[in-house]
Design an enzyme around this catalytic site. Structure first.
Site, mmCIF file in Angstrom:
data_model
loop_
_atom_site.group_PDB
_atom_site.id
_atom_site.type_symbol
_atom_site.label_atom_id
_atom_site.label_comp_id
_atom_site.label_asym_id
_atom_site.label_seq_id
_atom_site.Cartn_x
_atom_site.Cartn_y
_atom_site.Cartn_z
ATOM 1 C CE1 TYR A 6 -8.628 -0.586 9.330
ATOM 2 C CE2 TYR A 6 -9.261 0.893 11.105
ATOM 3 C CZ TYR A 6 -8.336 0.483 10.162
ATOM 4 O OH TYR A 6 -7.133 1.133 10.060
ATOM 5 C CG ASP A 55 -5.481 -9.143 -4.716
ATOM 6 O OD1 ASP A 55 -5.502 -8.752 -3.523
ATOM 7 O OD2 ASP A 55 -6.452 -9.700 -5.254
ATOM 8 C CB ALA A 89 -13.537 -8.174 12.975
ATOM 9 C CG ASN A 145 0.403 1.202 4.811
ATOM 10 O OD1 ASN A 145 -0.098 1.730 5.805
ATOM 11 N ND2 ASN A 145 0.296 1.736 3.601
ATOM 12 N N GLY A 192 0.821 -1.204 0.000
ATOM 13 C CA GLY A 192 0.000 0.000 0.000
ATOM 14 C C GLY A 192 0.852 1.249 0.000
#
Length: 253
Positions: free
Chosen positions: A158, A65, A160, A92, A14
């Site tokens: 988020y 991915d 979880a 990230n 990311g």
């Protein structure tokens, strides 16, 4: 003392995002060669790569991915061919989605958070840690969130995913510590980014009232902690969840 990552190669997933790009620059400034992972923003990745080369560092921009092991395997092959072994992995990337209540949140949002928060880190560990074991040195750094401790309304998918990630990191720290590999998490608060500066949205009085340091943190402050954990200055820190949020959440003993 200074943070010196000379001779190291760091991967940031990311890396074209608001925080990722600052981490890439910071790691490169500390001397590391870098792997700029991106999902779709190829133009930003290319721009970052040119910036890194201008610093005199080596780098490569790679699309993958992070929820697909075969895609990450292809990324690793390209990185190994061009830069060699990866010494520092910063996880990230995370899938973005619309937050809502548990009663209304689609099941696929929980699945996307599990895939991007838990399985991404499992795949990265399985692919990159064996080389670190062979080198008797390595750094796994995961970007968690203060939300993992807040558990506010609409955060469920988020939280979880990030709590699942926390479990993976704590166990991994115990499994690979004997090989000189540290495994830590950085948990930002609501962070000021380039987008905030452009839009003049750096301040939120409501949020800042809850923070002991009475302000939002910056992307650079998060990146500084990542660079520290990547360095030999943090050689005896592992299994840590480090909030970087001005005291907004405080893990207890």
């Amino acid at each position: 003392m200074a943070i010196d990552l000379s001779g190291k190669t760091a991967l940031v997933t990311g890396a074209t995002g608001q925080l990722g790009r600052v981490m890439i620059r910071t790691l490169a400034n500390a001397g590391a060669d870098v792997v700029i992972h991106f999902q779709s923003n190829e133009a930003k990745a290319a721009e970052l790569l040119e910036e890194i080369k201008g610093m005199g560092r080596r780098g490569v921009a790679v699309q993958a991915d992070v929820t697909d092991r075969s895609s990450l395997e292809a990324m690793k092959r390209k990185v190994n061919e061009q830069l060699g072994r990866v010494d520092i992995v910063v996880a990230n990337a995370v899938v973005q989605y619309q937050w809502t209540s548990i009663l209304e949140q689609p099941a696929e949002d929980y699945e996307s958070q599990f895939e991007s928060c838990v399985m991404q880190n499992v795949y990265l560990a399985q692919l990159f840690v064996p080389d670190m074991i062979g080198n008797k040195h390595g750094r796994m750094i995961g970007i968690n969130t203060e939300c993992s401790m807040q558990n506010f309304k609409t955060q469920s998918a988020y939280v979880a995913g990030k709590r699942g990630m926390d479990g993976v990191y704590r166990v991994l720290a115990k499994e690979v510590g004997e090989h000189g590999i540290t495994v830590n998490q950085v948990a930002p608060g609501w962070t000021i980014s380039e987008r905030d500066r452009e839009n003049q949205t750096e301040h939120s009085e409501e949020y800042e009232r809850t923070v002991p340091l009475a302000r939002r943190g910056t992307d650079q402050e998060i990146a500084n902690v990542v660079a520290f954990l990547a360095s030999d200055l943090a050689s005896f820190i592992t299994g840590a969840y480090v909030p970087v949020n001005g005291g907004n959440v405080m893990p207890a003993i």
